[in-house]
Scaffold this motif. Structure first.
Motif, PDB file in Angstrom:
ATOM      1  N   LEU A  99      39.727  15.565  46.157  1.00  0.00           N
ATOM      2  CA  LEU A  99      40.802  16.539  45.951  1.00  0.00           C
ATOM      3  C   LEU A  99      40.439  17.520  44.829  1.00  0.00           C
ATOM      4  CD1 LEU A  99      44.044  14.423  46.566  1.00  0.00           C
ATOM      5  CD2 LEU A  99      43.128  16.237  47.993  1.00  0.00           C
ATOM      6  N   VAL A 100      39.150  17.788  44.696  1.00  0.00           N
ATOM      7  CA  VAL A 100      38.689  18.906  43.865  1.00  0.00           C
ATOM      8  C   VAL A 100      38.507  20.063  44.835  1.00  0.00           C
ATOM      9  CG1 VAL A 100      36.941  19.729  42.247  1.00  0.00           C
ATOM     10  CG2 VAL A 100      37.480  17.289  42.359  1.00  0.00           C
ATOM     11  N   GLY A 101      39.577  20.803  45.044  1.00  0.00           N
ATOM     12  CA  GLY A 101      39.591  21.794  46.113  1.00  0.00           C
ATOM     13  C   GLY A 101      39.088  23.148  45.652  1.00  0.00           C
ATOM     14  N   GLY A 102      38.575  23.919  46.592  1.00  0.00           N
ATOM     15  CA  GLY A 102      38.030  25.228  46.242  1.00  0.00           C
ATOM     16  C   GLY A 102      38.999  26.363  46.499  1.00  0.00           C
ATOM     17  N   TYR A 103      39.940  26.131  47.400  1.00  0.00           N
ATOM     18  CA  TYR A 103      40.880  27.191  47.755  1.00  0.00           C
ATOM     19  C   TYR A 103      42.208  26.910  47.068  1.00  0.00           C
ATOM     20  CZ  TYR A 103      42.686  23.522  50.765  1.00  0.00           C
ATOM     21  OH  TYR A 103      43.205  22.345  51.203  1.00  0.00           O
ATOM     22  N   ASP A 104      43.142  27.847  47.176  1.00  0.00           N
ATOM     23  CA  ASP A 104      44.496  27.567  46.691  1.00  0.00           C
ATOM     24  C   ASP A 104      45.476  28.472  47.408  1.00  0.00           C
ATOM     25  OD1 ASP A 104      46.704  26.639  44.792  1.00  0.00           O
ATOM     26  OD2 ASP A 104      44.901  25.668  43.996  1.00  0.00           O
ATOM     27  N   SER A 105      46.755  28.209  47.196  1.00  0.00           N
ATOM     28  CA  SER A 105      47.753  28.987  47.917  1.00  0.00           C
ATOM     29  C   SER A 105      48.865  29.451  46.989  1.00  0.00           C
ATOM     30  CB  SER A 105      48.320  28.179  49.091  1.00  0.00           C
ATOM     31  OG  SER A 105      48.621  26.863  48.704  1.00  0.00           O
ATOM     32  N   SER A 106      49.497  30.548  47.386  1.00  0.00           N
ATOM     33  CA  SER A 106      50.606  31.120  46.614  1.00  0.00           C
ATOM     34  C   SER A 106      51.656  31.667  47.570  1.00  0.00           C
ATOM     35  CB  SER A 106      50.133  32.286  45.744  1.00  0.00           C
ATOM     36  OG  SER A 106      49.249  31.839  44.749  1.00  0.00           O
TER      37      SER A 106
ATOM     38  N   SER B 199      41.476  23.754  36.950  1.00  0.00           N
ATOM     39  CA  SER B 199      40.189  23.162  36.588  1.00  0.00           C
ATOM     40  C   SER B 199      39.131  24.225  36.850  1.00  0.00           C
ATOM     41  CB  SER B 199      39.876  21.924  37.441  1.00  0.00           C
ATOM     42  OG  SER B 199      39.731  22.272  38.796  1.00  0.00           O
ATOM     43  N   SER B 200      37.986  24.050  36.201  1.00  0.00           N
ATOM     44  CA  SER B 200      36.800  24.806  36.583  1.00  0.00           C
ATOM     45  C   SER B 200      37.010  26.326  36.589  1.00  0.00           C
ATOM     46  CB  SER B 200      36.358  24.317  37.980  1.00  0.00           C
ATOM     47  OG  SER B 200      35.062  24.758  38.281  1.00  0.00           O
ATOM     48  N   GLY B 201      37.825  26.825  35.681  1.00  0.00           N
ATOM     49  CA  GLY B 201      38.009  28.276  35.560  1.00  0.00           C
ATOM     50  C   GLY B 201      38.523  28.926  36.834  1.00  0.00           C
ATOM     51  N   ARG B 202      39.291  28.171  37.636  1.00  0.00           N
ATOM     52  CA  ARG B 202      39.620  28.607  38.987  1.00  0.00           C
ATOM     53  C   ARG B 202      40.949  29.338  39.100  1.00  0.00           C
ATOM     54  NH1 ARG B 202      42.969  25.288  41.990  1.00  0.00           N
ATOM     55  NH2 ARG B 202      41.686  25.478  43.836  1.00  0.00           N
ATOM     56  N   SER B 203      41.834  29.191  38.088  1.00  0.00           N
ATOM     57  CA  SER B 203      43.235  29.525  38.310  1.00  0.00           C
ATOM     58  C   SER B 203      43.465  30.993  38.647  1.00  0.00           C
ATOM     59  CB  SER B 203      44.077  29.108  37.113  1.00  0.00           C
ATOM     60  OG  SER B 203      44.037  27.695  36.993  1.00  0.00           O
ATOM     61  N   THR B 204      42.776  31.895  37.951  1.00  0.00           N
ATOM     62  CA  THR B 204      42.987  33.305  38.264  1.00  0.00           C
ATOM     63  C   THR B 204      42.216  33.697  39.532  1.00  0.00           C
ATOM     64  OG1 THR B 204      43.307  33.710  35.919  1.00  0.00           O
ATOM     65  CG2 THR B 204      42.987  35.638  37.300  1.00  0.00           C
ATOM     66  N   ILE B 205      41.048  33.079  39.749  1.00  0.00           N
ATOM     67  CA  ILE B 205      40.265  33.398  40.950  1.00  0.00           C
ATOM     68  C   ILE B 205      41.089  33.099  42.202  1.00  0.00           C
ATOM     69  CG2 ILE B 205      38.163  32.934  42.271  1.00  0.00           C
ATOM     70  CD1 ILE B 205      36.846  31.857  39.725  1.00  0.00           C
ATOM     71  N   VAL B 206      41.541  31.856  42.335  1.00  0.00           N
ATOM     72  CA  VAL B 206      42.199  31.468  43.591  1.00  0.00           C
ATOM     73  C   VAL B 206      43.714  31.628  43.534  1.00  0.00           C
ATOM     74  CG1 VAL B 206      40.391  30.002  44.525  1.00  0.00           C
ATOM     75  CG2 VAL B 206      42.020  29.031  42.898  1.00  0.00           C
TER      76      VAL B 206
ATOM     77  N   PHE C 299      43.733  31.574  49.505  1.00  0.00           N
ATOM     78  CA  PHE C 299      42.464  32.242  49.213  1.00  0.00           C
ATOM     79  C   PHE C 299      41.369  31.207  49.071  1.00  0.00           C
ATOM     80  CE2 PHE C 299      39.221  34.098  46.427  1.00  0.00           C
ATOM     81  CZ  PHE C 299      38.892  35.216  47.184  1.00  0.00           C
ATOM     82  N   LYS C 300      40.332  31.377  49.875  1.00  0.00           N
ATOM     83  CA  LYS C 300      39.201  30.442  49.846  1.00  0.00           C
ATOM     84  C   LYS C 300      37.939  31.239  49.563  1.00  0.00           C
ATOM     85  CE  LYS C 300      36.974  28.189  53.451  1.00  0.00           C
ATOM     86  NZ  LYS C 300      36.914  27.360  54.651  1.00  0.00           N
ATOM     87  N   PRO C 301      37.394  31.142  48.345  1.00  0.00           N
ATOM     88  CA  PRO C 301      36.212  31.926  48.008  1.00  0.00           C
ATOM     89  C   PRO C 301      35.026  31.559  48.899  1.00  0.00           C
ATOM     90  CG  PRO C 301      37.145  30.888  46.055  1.00  0.00           C
ATOM     91  CD  PRO C 301      37.821  30.279  47.238  1.00  0.00           C
ATOM     92  N   GLY C 302      34.145  32.518  49.074  1.00  0.00           N
ATOM     93  CA  GLY C 302      32.939  32.274  49.864  1.00  0.00           C
ATOM     94  C   GLY C 302      31.829  31.689  49.014  1.00  0.00           C
ATOM     95  N   LEU C 303      30.641  31.699  49.562  1.00  0.00           N
ATOM     96  CA  LEU C 303      29.409  31.292  48.885  1.00  0.00           C
ATOM     97  C   LEU C 303      29.262  29.766  48.743  1.00  0.00           C
ATOM     98  CD1 LEU C 303      27.463  33.553  48.050  1.00  0.00           C
ATOM     99  CD2 LEU C 303      28.001  33.057  45.676  1.00  0.00           C
ATOM    100  N   VAL C 304      30.378  29.040  48.792  1.00  0.00           N
ATOM    101  CA  VAL C 304      30.289  27.583  48.692  1.00  0.00           C
ATOM    102  C   VAL C 304      29.588  27.043  49.940  1.00  0.00           C
ATOM    103  CG1 VAL C 304      31.664  25.456  48.696  1.00  0.00           C
ATOM    104  CG2 VAL C 304      32.358  27.397  47.271  1.00  0.00           C
ATOM    105  N   ARG C 305      28.696  26.075  49.749  1.00  0.00           N
ATOM    106  CA  ARG C 305      28.041  25.441  50.892  1.00  0.00           C
ATOM    107  C   ARG C 305      28.155  23.917  50.745  1.00  0.00           C
ATOM    108  NH1 ARG C 305      22.482  26.533  50.324  1.00  0.00           N
ATOM    109  NH2 ARG C 305      22.509  24.622  49.114  1.00  0.00           N
ATOM    110  N   HIS C 306      29.000  23.327  51.569  1.00  0.00           N
ATOM    111  CA  HIS C 306      29.179  21.873  51.510  1.00  0.00           C
ATOM    112  C   HIS C 306      28.317  21.137  52.536  1.00  0.00           C
ATOM    113  CE1 HIS C 306      33.220  21.557  49.111  1.00  0.00           C
ATOM    114  NE2 HIS C 306      32.193  21.850  48.364  1.00  0.00           N
TER     115      HIS C 306
END
Lengths: 166, 799
Positions: free
Chosen positions: B472-479, B538-545, B620-627
């Motif tokens: 549950l360390v997610g990369g996307y988020d919702s608003s 976490s991980s400096g994500r809050s404003t990005i996502v 919003f789900k940022p790109g570039l991630v490769r799982h």
């Protein structure tokens, strides 16, 4: 049944201008009295050892750490807390306004100490230097800002306070 | 500063004061400990005084006799009602060893401070006193404290049943390392030891569990960075479905990773509240807060270099002392340290290996930097050491080896994909801002007077916005963006704030995208019942996502408002503009409230062109991630690579070993800056962490694994006079795939600034030949290093 039989003490003290008469356990800190008995939660607990300063209040005109101050010793004392900085009509004091405008705080948990110490500093020094600000806030830890914005806010507060006084 | 004017249109890019900043200055912000309920009870925890022991028996009768005690619970009793704590990041997902973690120990303790029993009482003092009346019969066993001891043959096992004191060993890297090392002019080895230090927000952790018997549901009010993921964890512990659990995070007094979950007390207060039927609050003591560790690692960095300073290869087999197993995500920091090697340097032949070791120290939790700060320390101290060995300038060596700005996106040898950057440009800006060359002159002049001034640089690459598959360390988020009939706006997001100001950043973005005034926007965060699903902070994500998803939702709502405005004004919708709450078409202007009211109330005539209500939820789900692993089995968990360069100027008193910082400079690439004054606050705060790390903050233990650091007198954090003036410059290279090119601004700073300070001290003491690579540089250590260097080189003429 084991009872923590404790002596109680009757204290009367004035907090932000309002008189309170309370019967409290002798061990009770001023911090706990404010938060638990008077429901004034603006003054914060950070360490209970006097190191962080989040619990700072003014007692008879001098800043003090309420977590290591026994309330029972304060009969007839005049206490000002962070809540007491706001004017009666809800207007923010120049110090509060400056700290808000300048993004002085981030999380704001250390605000009680920073604001009470700034108020005491500006009481006697309307144009403090960097080193005077450092001395005034030396007893207060902030973990968010790196202190740069706090220094800026104190200076802005000094200007605002002067404007208001003139 | 207030609302500054700038050349940019709209709110984004401006230093506006925070919308959430009024409460704290009035003493009216509600933090978790400020909330109490009728019938409020208080918990105090009995913790193990031993690092390793078997629990033979517990006698709680003494505590139960204390007036005011409501309930005493041991691990054995708790295990009847609750299950173990699921891991935030389960090592088993990555092929590692996974321990069973309980809220209260059952029959064995594996670290000092581990919860053994809990007392619930009518007031906190009674609970604390009653804990002292519990008697535990421990059979003390031999602990392992150091990583080296933990790996010896025959070492006692920290976790009963494991065959090694190891969560996992992970190899990182690729290329032809053997070839790089055999063709190098020199191989320079630097042993870097990073100590245990912690984040220590001024607000300690606090949880208040409130059971509602009528609905058989639980609300946890708490210092929680990630409410939605915690809800899932609580559902497993409490054996309740997620829809019966609400997690509410009020105003948080700083977090820096420590308030990410997995802590025993979260589930404990919920369970106790359900057991007793009254609200149960637990407030962490500072002594308890200091138990939470992080970062302790031992590196042995070998750089294969040419004589002119090109790095051909890097080898680093490192050990992380992650302490006893914990459900918190701290251990993952050790993984990120290796994954981020070799940082900003264009080195493709890399052999890095992590050994994530368990010991009988208390476990870790996430800490600002999340392991990347240790990468920076290990690399930057090694590069300085190599530069000194080679007799070349440390800045020249970095400039020579930085990835060039035309090499992005850049595939790192560990599988990361760096999005963008201009590392040499960032370094140059940091140096120019502080007057690097002038300081060199001042340094020479000072030395003639017997004063030791040092100049040090450091660089930090801080991947941000991380997401790990299967966790549950997610990369996307919702608003969700909602506009009411009166035109006022409410934004609900799945991200949270630890006090960093991101609600204001998100509001600035929404104000621009929607076209309304900033002061008409409220941002709601930190509540699993009202906010859309999200992964929190976490991980400096809050404003990005958070910002990215809110922007998308705002655009959807704006389209609806414009459609109805066009219908009301009887104009073509392409002619309608909406800015700062003013809706216009040519000369015609219409009131925002009138349009919004019509959207809600005239659904059968002018409003029929849209579907009410004025509300949209976006993701919003940022790109570039490769799982999906590449052919080497590597993943890229990050969409964004913030980076920063630091220059520290220090002066060392060679008679006492005391280091004083004179000046500091940082150049920061966090992509587009939404609010300069808030980004500056993040950068300066992180640098203060680096100052504490480099010079003073340290958590220590005795030889039996009992923690010696118990208060803020022992754990020395920087005060206002310890932090020099900091010059901040931006050097933005926008992220190509994120909303507005955002990269994340919260994490960078801890390791790069600490490295710059260490390098500056070594630089100051270079006349003695001192090279310290073990942190922190406390005065006694610096003094000892000077004495040792004097003894070793008596022929060298020194002051």
């Amino acid at each position: 049944m084991e009872d923590m039989l404790e002596d109680t003490v009757l204290v009367n003290l004035r907090v932000n201008g309002k008189l309170h008469e309370l019967e409290i356990p002798a061990h009770k800190s001023l911090l706990d009295l404010l938060r638990e008995d008077l429901n004034m939660t603006g003054t914060h607990m950070g360490c209970m050892t006097g190191h962080c300063g989040a619990c700072t209040v003014s007692i008879d005109g001098r800043v003090a750490k309420s977590c290591i101050t026994l309330a029972a010793t304060l009969s007839r004392a005049k206490i000002t807390t962070i809540e007491g900085l706001t004017e009666e009509d809800g207007t923010l004091s120049p110090i509060q306004q400056a700290f808000w405008d300048e993004a002085g705080f981030q999380c704001g948990y250390c605000a009680p100490g920073m604001l009470m110490c700034t108020a005491e500093l500006l009481e006697s020094n309307s144009d403090p230097s960097d080193s005077e600000i450092e001395t005034a806030l030396a007893g207060n830890l902030c973990r968010c800002t790196g202190y740069q914005s706090l220094k800026r806010a104190v200076k802005a507060a000094a200007v605002k306070a002067k404007e208001k006084a003139s | 500063m207030g609302e500054q004017t700038s050349e940019t249109e709209g709110y984004v890019g401006r230093s506006v004061r925070t919308i959430e900043g009024r409460g704290p200055v009035m003493g009216k912000a509600t933090y978790t400990n400020d909330i109490s309920f009728p019938g409020q009870l208080h918990a105090h925890i009995l913790r193990s005084p031993h690092a390793a022991a078997n629990i033979k028996s517990i006698d709680t009768s003494g505590a139960e006799k204390v007036a005011g005690v409501v309930r005493v619970v041991t691990g054995a009793e708790a295990a009847k009602y609750i299950d173990p704590i699921p891991h935030y990041i389960d090592p088993a997902v990555f092929g590692g060893r996974s321990a069973t973690i309980r809220c209260l120990a059952l029959d064995h303790v594996w670290c000092f401070g581990q919860p053994v029993a809990v007392v619930v009482a009518e007031d906190k003092r009674t609970a604390r006193y009653a804990v002292s009346r519990i008697t535990v019969d421990y059979e003390v066993t031999t602990p392992v404290i150091d990583v080296e001891d933990a790996l010896k043959d025959g070492a006692p096992m920290v976790v009963p049943g494991w065959d090694a004191n190891m969560i996992m060993e992970v190899p990182f890297g690729s290329g032809d390392v053997e070839q790089a090392f055999s063709s190098a002019d020199r191989v320079i080895k630097t042993d870097v030891k990073v100590h245990r230090f912690s984040t220590q927000p001024i607000e300690t952790r606090t949880y208040n569990g409130v059971y509602d018997a009528g609905t058989d549901s639980i609300t946890l009010h708490g210092t929680v960075q990630n409410p939605h993921p915690l809800r899932n964890v609580l559902s497993k512990i409490l054996r309740m479905p997620e829809n019966k659990i609400r997690v509410h995070a009020p105003v948080i007094g700083g977090a820096f990773g420590m308030k990410m979950h997995g802590h025993p007390e979260e589930g404990m207060v919920c369970f106790l509240s359900k057991l007793i039927g009254q609200p149960v609050k637990w407030v962490e003591d500072r002594e308890e807060c200091l138990l939470i560790g992080a970062r302790e690692q031992v590196h042995s960095v070998e750089l294969a270099v040419t004589k002119d300073g090109m790095i051909l290869g890097l080898r680093d087999h490192y050990l992380a002392n992650t302490g006893a197993p914990s459900s918190c995500p701290g251990w993952g920091m050790a993984f990120l340290t290796g994954l981020t090697m070799p940082g900003p340097y264009s080195v493709q032949n890399v052999d890095v290996q992590l050994s994530a070791v368990v010991t009988n120290k208390p476990g870790w939790n996430a800490s600002r930097g999340y392991g990347k700060e240790v990468t920076a320390l290990a690399l930057e101290l090694s590069v300085d050491n190599a530069a000194r060995e080679l007799g070349i300038d440390p800045v020249d060596m970095r400039m020579k080896n930085f990835i060039k700005k035309d090499q992005f996106p850049y595939d790192s040898p560990t599988g990361l994909i760096y999005d963008s950057g201009d590392y040499a440009g960032v370094m140059q800006k940091a140096m120019d801002a502080i007057g690097y060359d002038e300081w060199k002159t001042k340094q020479e002049e000072a030395l003639k007077e017997g004063r030791y001034i040092g100049i040090g640089v450091g660089f930090e690459l801080t991947p941000e916005g991380g997401t790990l598959p299967g966790t549950l360390v997610g990369g996307y988020d919702s608003s969700t963006v909602r506009v009411a009939p009166d035109g006022s706006v409410r934004v609900l997001t799945g991200v949270t704030t630890p006090g960093s100001g991101n609600p204001t950043g998100i509001a600035q973005i929404v104000a621009d995208e929607l076209g309304v005034r900033l002061d008409t926007i409220e941002v709601v965060q930190g509540d699993t019942t009202s906010c859309p699903y999200g992964f929190g902070n976490s991980s400096g994500r809050s404003t990005i996502v958070g910002g990215g998803s809110a922007a998308k939702a705002a655009v959807e709502v704006r389209e609806k408002i414009i459609k109805v405005a066009a219908a009301l004004m009887e104009v073509d919708e392409s002619s309608v503009t909406m800015k700062e709450g003013v809706i216009a078409s040519g000369d015609k202007i219409i009131d925002l409230e009138e349009v919004c009211y019509a959207c809600y109330t005239r659904a059968y005539d002018v409003g029929s062109v849209i579907e009410p209500p004025l509300e949209a939820t976006a993701m919003f789900k940022p790109g570039l991630v490769r799982h999906t692993p590449n052919e080497k089995g590597q993943i890229n968990p990050y969409p964004s690579y913030s980076n920063a360069a630091y220059v520290a100027i220090s002066e060392v008193d060679v008679n006492t070993g005391v280091v004083k910082l004179l000046k500091f400079s940082v150049a920061h690439d966090c992509g587009k800056v939404i609010n300069p004054i808030l980004v500056e606050g993040q950068a300066c705060g992180a640098i203060m962490f680096g100052i504490g790390a480099a010079l003073a903050e340290n958590i220590t233990f005795d030889e039996n694994g009992r923690q010696l650091t118990k208060s803020l007198m022992d754990y020395v954090m920087p005060r206002i006079g310890d932090v020099p003036s900091i010059t901040l410059t931006h050097h933005d290279s926008p992220n190509p795939v994120n909303y507005k090119g955002l990269k994340g601004a919260g994490e960078a700073g801890v390791g790069g600034s600490a490295a710059a300070i260490v390098n500056s001290v070594n630089n100051a003491l270079s006349p003695f030949g001192v090279m310290m690579t073990e942190t922190p540089l406390t005065a006694p250590r610096v003094w000892s290093a000077i004495q040792a260097a004097k003894k070793a080189q008596p022929q060298r003429k020194v002051a």
